[in-house]
Scaffold this motif. Structure first.
Motif, short mmCIF file in Angstrom:
data_model
loop_
_atom_site.label_atom_id
_atom_site.label_comp_id
_atom_site.label_asym_id
_atom_site.label_seq_id
_atom_site.Cartn_x
_atom_site.Cartn_y
_atom_site.Cartn_z
N ARG A 263 30.51 -52.74 -2.13
CA ARG A 263 30.70 -52.03 -1.13
C ARG A 263 29.35 -51.60 -0.26
N VAL B 151 31.24 -61.02 6.88
CA VAL B 151 32.30 -60.62 7.53
C VAL B 151 32.53 -59.72 9.02
N SER C 188 34.31 -55.80 -7.39
CA SER C 188 33.97 -54.81 -6.22
C SER C 188 32.44 -54.59 -5.56
N ILE D 87 29.13 -64.31 1.51
CA ILE D 87 30.35 -63.18 2.12
C ILE D 87 30.75 -63.12 3.89
N LEU E 292 31.72 -50.80 4.21
CA LEU E 292 32.92 -51.80 4.14
C LEU E 292 32.71 -52.32 2.98
N ARG F 2 42.00 -53.52 7.15
CA ARG F 2 42.31 -53.77 6.05
C ARG F 2 42.27 -55.37 6.55
N ILE G 179 34.79 -54.79 -0.74
CA ILE G 179 36.08 -55.67 -0.71
C ILE G 179 35.87 -55.99 -2.21
N ARG H 289 43.40 -59.25 4.12
CA ARG H 289 43.94 -59.88 3.02
C ARG H 289 43.20 -62.09 3.32
N MET I 241 41.47 -61.78 -1.31
CA MET I 241 40.32 -61.27 -1.67
C MET I 241 40.89 -60.08 -0.36
N GLU I 242 40.43 -58.69 -0.72
CA GLU I 242 40.81 -57.61 0.02
C GLU I 242 39.25 -57.00 0.62
N VAL I 243 39.88 -56.86 2.28
CA VAL I 243 38.71 -56.50 2.43
C VAL I 243 38.57 -55.54 3.43
#
Length: 242
Positions: A42, A18, A40, A16, A32, A98, A34, A100, A85-87
């Motif tokens: 972090r 970002v 999960s 990933i 951060l 944030r 995800i 999605r 996915m939520e970032v």
């Protein structure tokens, strides 16, 4: 979100990337996070003025190795399954931004016939996910040579030993390019799109009927003609409709 599948499709390693922007004059320290489908991750991040790009992969976070993934397939080959996915980026516990993201777990590779350093024609499968950013084809004029049945390009020096290259038993020159998704050869069917949306912000509502028509016509590719459609909804709909 990019994915690399194991040969038996029993698992997929996700990577990933970002992008983070910092419009201030001082470095911002935050976290951060995800999450998707019970996974999960972090990571503490320092974002210098201007910004940075953060990469997370399964080597650093084993939870990004997804077991028994539900694969995305092109139209006519299976369901175009998408994950959500939520970032989130938080600074001192307060959410700064944030997003999605919907993504498919899939792997696209290409069959090519290339000349090796000994001048022998080799049929290979090139999988960019196995060596991100690496080029393997020498497109210089002097690297294109006459072979029985036509002309062939060559490997770049040393590229035939790349982890992105797998030799196939087939040694024919043609087809010059075959596309595989999740290891399966795909009969590519589609057409151009773009002129109607040139320099416009076309809505999802305008675009979706055309995607529905293409899907019902058993097509699985849209060629974004000279990159004229730039809105996210074009790519989101392509993901959704296979």
């Amino acid at each position: 979100v990019a994915s690399a599948l194991q040969d038996d499709h029993a698992s997929a390693d996700l990577s990933i990337e970002v992008p983070l922007r910092n419009g201030g004059a001082a470095t911002v320290r935050g976290e951060l996070a995800i999450t998707f489908e019970g996974v999960s991750v972090r990571k503490r991040v320092d974002v210098a003025p201007g910004g940075t790009s953060v990469k997370l992969d399964a080597d650093e976070f084993p939870q990004l190795r997804v077991r028994d993934p539900r694969l995305w397939w092109p139209n006519g080959y299976g369901e175009p399954v998408l994950y959500t996915m939520e970032v989130v980026f938080a600074e001192e516990g307060a959410v700064s931004d944030r997003r999605r993201v919907r993504f498919g777990i899939r792997e696209v590779s290409y069959e090519l016939s290339l000349l090796n350093e000994a001048g022998q024609l080799r049929r290979v499968e090139f999988n960019p996910a196995r060596a991100p950013g690496q080029r393997v084809v020498d497109v210089r004029r002097q690297a294109i040579r006459k072979v029985p049945g036509g002309w062939a390009q060559s490997f770049l020096p040393g590229a035939e030993d790349s982890p992105a290259v797998r030799e196939l038993e087939d040694t024919r020159l043609s087809p010059h390019l075959a596309i595989r998704v999740n290891g399966v050869r795909i009969a590519v069917k589609g057409g151009n799109w773009g002129m109607d949306d040139w320099r416009k912000r076309s809505s999802r509502e305008r675009l979706e009927p055309y995607f529905r028509l293409q899907r019902d016509a058993h097509m699985n590719v849209i060629r974004n003609w000279v990159g004229q459609s730039t809105q996210d909804s074009l790519y989101e709909l392509a993901d959704e409709y296979g």
